[in-house]
Design a protein around this motif. Structure first.
Motif, short mmCIF file in Angstrom:
data_model
loop_
_atom_site.label_atom_id
_atom_site.label_comp_id
_atom_site.label_asym_id
_atom_site.label_seq_id
_atom_site.Cartn_x
_atom_site.Cartn_y
_atom_site.Cartn_z
N GLY A 90 0.72 -1.27 0.09
CA GLY A 90 0.09 0.15 -0.05
C GLY A 90 1.01 1.30 -0.07
N GLY A 91 0.43 2.40 -0.18
CA GLY A 91 1.04 3.79 -0.44
C GLY A 91 1.28 4.26 0.91
N GLN A 143 9.31 -6.64 -3.46
CA GLN A 143 8.60 -5.99 -4.75
C GLN A 143 7.54 -5.34 -3.96
OE1 GLN A 143 9.46 -6.35 -7.88
NE2 GLN A 143 7.98 -4.93 -8.23
N TYR A 144 7.18 -5.47 -2.82
CA TYR A 144 6.15 -4.85 -2.14
C TYR A 144 6.63 -3.26 -2.04
CZ TYR A 144 3.11 -8.64 -0.33
OH TYR A 144 2.20 -9.62 -0.49
N GLU A 145 7.86 -3.16 -1.63
CA GLU A 145 8.42 -1.63 -1.44
C GLU A 145 8.52 -1.35 -3.05
OE1 GLU A 145 11.88 0.24 0.77
OE2 GLU A 145 12.87 -0.96 -0.75
N ARG A 146 8.63 -1.62 -3.71
CA ARG A 146 8.84 -1.09 -5.36
C ARG A 146 7.43 -0.82 -5.66
NH1 ARG A 146 12.27 -6.03 -5.83
NH2 ARG A 146 14.56 -5.35 -5.80
N ASP A 147 6.69 -1.68 -5.55
CA ASP A 147 5.18 -1.56 -6.00
C ASP A 147 4.44 -0.26 -5.14
OD1 ASP A 147 5.34 -3.39 -7.84
OD2 ASP A 147 4.38 -4.99 -6.93
N SER A 148 4.86 -0.11 -3.97
CA SER A 148 4.11 0.68 -3.08
C SER A 148 4.63 2.13 -3.35
CB SER A 148 4.68 0.53 -1.60
OG SER A 148 6.00 0.97 -1.34
N GLY A 149 5.48 2.46 -4.13
CA GLY A 149 6.09 3.86 -4.50
C GLY A 149 6.64 4.61 -3.34
N ARG A 150 6.86 3.97 -2.09
CA ARG A 150 7.69 4.39 -0.87
C ARG A 150 8.63 3.68 -0.55
NH1 ARG A 150 5.65 1.75 3.46
NH2 ARG A 150 3.64 0.27 2.94
N THR A 151 9.60 4.25 0.39
CA THR A 151 10.75 3.44 1.17
C THR A 151 9.91 2.84 2.53
OG1 THR A 151 12.34 4.98 0.18
CG2 THR A 151 12.81 3.69 2.04
N VAL A 152 10.00 1.38 2.27
CA VAL A 152 9.36 0.83 3.51
C VAL A 152 10.30 0.90 4.53
CG1 VAL A 152 8.93 -1.69 4.26
CG2 VAL A 152 8.14 -1.00 2.03
N ARG A 153 9.55 1.01 5.96
CA ARG A 153 10.11 1.35 6.97
C ARG A 153 10.65 -0.10 7.69
NH1 ARG A 153 5.92 5.29 9.56
NH2 ARG A 153 6.70 7.33 8.56
N LEU A 154 11.79 -0.28 7.75
CA LEU A 154 12.77 -1.51 8.37
C LEU A 154 12.87 -1.09 9.80
CD1 LEU A 154 14.79 -2.76 5.31
CD2 LEU A 154 12.19 -3.43 5.95
#
Length: 164
Positions: A90-91, A143-154
């Protein structure tokens, strides 16, 4: 048994990257996870049948109210865990990530055992290594990060002694 899990994981992983799963997963999985957790006293998680899973116990970033989030995690040695705020591609960042940023002292329950942890965001220079570790467990997860258009918080969750 490990081979069976690997085969099932390899079959299911591509399905979790479909648009259908990303629409239906966030609606269906959380209540099913809560129900299974309640029925088993937190010892079993549906997602835990395929990947290591935990329940993250945080305080709301604004409200301070207790919040629980069932999550996949990746072991990171010395009892530490890595969690990724993918939010099903998600975005928006999932709420639990804001909770950890505001209140990094949290707790996790793994297979019915609760322990205190301290959450630390994974620095930029360590992200690729963290993603590689995550993807060794669940191929294609970045790929979830790429598809979300945001930098996923790890985050890295480090066990700590509970205050007395």
């Amino acid at each position: 048994m490990a081979r069976v899990v690997d085969v099932v994981r390899a079959a299911i992983a591509p399905l979790t990257r479909t648009r259908c799963f990303r629409r239906v997963g966030p609606i269906l999985l959380p209540p099913v996870e809560r129900m299974v957790g309640a029925l088993t006293g937190g010892r079993v998680q549906l997602s835990g049948l395929l990947v290591p899973s935990l329940v993250l116990h945080t305080r709301g970033a604004k409200s301070g109210a207790p919040r629980d989030a069932p999550l996949m995690y990746t072991p990171d040695g010395s009892g530490r865990a890595i969690v990724a705020g993918t939010n099903f591609a998600g975005g928006r960042h999932p709420g639990w990530t804001a909770n950890l940023l505001a209140h990094p002292d949290a707790a996790i329950t793994v297979r019915g055992t609760r322990m205190a942890v301290r959450a630390t965001p994974i620095p930029v220079d360590e992200r690729d290594a963290a993603w590689a570790r995550i993807e060794s467990q669940w191929p294609g997860y970045r790929q979830y990060e790429r598809d979300s258009g945001r930098t996923v918080r790890l985050f890295r969750l480090q066990p700590v002694r509970a205050p007395r």
